[in-house]
Motif scaffolding. Sequence first.
Motif, PDB file in Angstrom:
ATOM      1  N   SER A  77       0.828  -1.203   0.000  1.00  0.00           N
ATOM      2  CA  SER A  77       0.000   0.000   0.000  1.00  0.00           C
ATOM      3  C   SER A  77       0.868   1.261   0.000  1.00  0.00           C
ATOM      4  CB  SER A  77      -0.931   0.005   1.221  1.00  0.00           C
ATOM      5  OG  SER A  77      -0.163  -0.060   2.408  1.00  0.00           O
ATOM      6  N   ASP A  78       2.189   1.080   0.070  1.00  0.00           N
ATOM      7  CA  ASP A  78       3.084   2.244   0.107  1.00  0.00           C
ATOM      8  C   ASP A  78       4.397   1.905  -0.601  1.00  0.00           C
ATOM      9  OD1 ASP A  78       4.910   4.250   0.762  1.00  0.00           O
ATOM     10  OD2 ASP A  78       4.103   4.538   2.780  1.00  0.00           O
ATOM     11  N   ASP A  79       4.570   2.481  -1.783  1.00  0.00           N
ATOM     12  CA  ASP A  79       5.760   2.168  -2.586  1.00  0.00           C
ATOM     13  C   ASP A  79       7.063   2.475  -1.870  1.00  0.00           C
ATOM     14  OD1 ASP A  79       4.470   1.097  -4.688  1.00  0.00           O
ATOM     15  OD2 ASP A  79       4.523   2.875  -5.962  1.00  0.00           O
ATOM     16  N   SER A  80       7.096   3.561  -1.090  1.00  0.00           N
ATOM     17  CA  SER A  80       8.353   3.932  -0.422  1.00  0.00           C
ATOM     18  C   SER A  80       8.744   2.887   0.625  1.00  0.00           C
ATOM     19  CB  SER A  80       8.242   5.318   0.224  1.00  0.00           C
ATOM     20  OG  SER A  80       7.297   5.290   1.278  1.00  0.00           O
ATOM     21  N   GLU A  81       7.743   2.265   1.254  1.00  0.00           N
ATOM     22  CA  GLU A  81       8.031   1.216   2.240  1.00  0.00           C
ATOM     23  C   GLU A  81       8.564  -0.041   1.544  1.00  0.00           C
ATOM     24  OE1 GLU A  81       8.422   2.227   4.993  1.00  0.00           O
ATOM     25  OE2 GLU A  81       6.637   2.756   6.141  1.00  0.00           O
ATOM     26  N   ARG A  82       8.024  -0.308   0.359  1.00  0.00           N
ATOM     27  CA  ARG A  82       8.512  -1.471  -0.394  1.00  0.00           C
ATOM     28  C   ARG A  82       9.971  -1.255  -0.797  1.00  0.00           C
ATOM     29  NH1 ARG A  82       4.895  -2.018  -4.511  1.00  0.00           N
ATOM     30  NH2 ARG A  82       6.229  -1.597  -6.281  1.00  0.00           N
ATOM     31  N   VAL A  83      10.284  -0.033  -1.216  1.00  0.00           N
ATOM     32  CA  VAL A  83      11.660   0.308  -1.592  1.00  0.00           C
ATOM     33  C   VAL A  83      12.594   0.154  -0.391  1.00  0.00           C
ATOM     34  CG1 VAL A  83      13.169   2.225  -2.295  1.00  0.00           C
ATOM     35  CG2 VAL A  83      11.028   1.817  -3.517  1.00  0.00           C
TER      36      VAL A  83
END
Length: 201
Positions: A77-83
Amino acid sequence: MADFIVGLTGGIGSGKTTVANLFAELGISLVDADIIARDVVAKGSTGLIKIVEHFGADTLLADGNLDRSKLRDKIFSDDSERVWLNNLLHPMIRESMLQQCKDAQTDYVIMVVPLLFENGLDRLVDRTLVVDISPKLQQQRTISRDAVTAEQVKNIIGSQASRAEKLSKADDVIDNQGEISALKCKVLALHNFYLKLASNS
């Protein structure tokens, strides 16, 4: 030591594991990124400690292991967390995979990596093999296997390289929409081909 590495990949639900196991039945060593990815976040590991520090204690189950579905919700739900998570885990996973390839005693080794192209790991292999199925079949298989919603499957597929991109980058492609007997024949043919390539490398 295996000097020749084949990178095996494909979208979620494509049958990578089935194909990898067929190579294993032919006596070929497998280096599986998913297994290594589990090891680097095992209970008490450095990876897990850093995940808890970043995402909070609610990413742990009562027994101290990683709550994968909770973590999955946070990162998809959050691309920055996946990165952030990828930057933590990928170097650990890469190092362990290369070590296992070095330790393999077979003529060649199959490196099973779901995000082979997305994470630039195709640079580590001599040849790439994509297991391909239609998006519709991919969705059906994943929903029935993982008990996830169609929406979750769409998000996961959306986070992976497109089918066209994978196929354009692949050295070899296995169409996995038919029977297991046909799949075995395709794997055997590729196995013999890879043995030749490995002996010439």
